[in-house]
Design an enzyme around this catalytic site. Sequence first.
Site: not given
Length: 340
Positions: A218, A261
């Site tokens: 992430d 993301e």
Amino acid sequence: MYEYSDNLERKLVVRFFSSIGLIATFSMACIALINSSYLLALTLLTSSFVYLWAFSLVMGLERSATAILYNLYALMFYLVLTGGAQGTGPIWIFIVSPVTYSIRGLKRGTFDIILFLLAIVLGFYSADTFNIYDYNPDQFPIRILLAFIIVASLSGYYEYSKEKYSSKIIALSQKNEFLATIDPLTNLPNRRYTMSKLVAFKNELKNNNIPFVILLADVDNFKKINDKFGHDFGDEALIYLAKTFEKNIPQSAIASRWGGEEFLIVIPGMTLEYGLKVAEKIHSSLRTTAISQFQNNINLSISIGAVLASAECSIDLDIKHADELLYKAKEQGKNRTCSD
């Protein structure tokens, strides 16, 4: 180029034409027997048995298809040579071209039809030369041949158009399938594609004890990046990150955009220790190379949760475990990899 995408469809085509041929030839054989045309009846009965054999597919699909066609060609040649019933035999040759193209396709079908046309010319010539049958008027054979060439040409053009259209449909289907499994921004595989691969890797783990590593990553502080530099810069950051993954993972590995993301990397056939080395390689690459757009210049960092997939656990549990380790990395200060 004519390929059947489904073998079952080809079987249905072969059985359809063999059943039609069986019904037609057997019916005409019965009529010929009633009319005391014993030679014609015997020929038709023999032909019907060939169609029955082809229908059974006992010798394989291709041999059955060949038997249907060449049995049809032989029967047509006989009808041309002998005139059939009251000189109407040659009329049946017009069924040859659609049947041939349906079974053979364009290239092979055109070749077979040319051979058949030469055989029919020979049949008409032999019928006249050896006084086997006298066609009246004399122009009848020529007109039949010209009409057959026209029908065969139209059938060939139809087959060409059908194959061209089929090729476009196949290409469009492949493109849609590709788009359905690729993230449009990063050009990485998406979650749907990666899940299908995870299922395959899990089966290999259970059946053949081939391990695989999951890295769930992430982007750190991605919301702040978007808020400060704008969403266009955020998109460029994700594209840059995707390229970084592709440069630093093994060729056998899959890097995918898992959502937003978040990215998931699968490394098949490797230990957890190897997976941690790949993760550190990615961290190192991000530290040494900045992403630039206009006057903005930053180094991205990511947090990673790394797990070795377990044969006892489901894929969802493996990913959940990786997600827990990812958030552990976030809690420990980000820009790092956590594993068991």
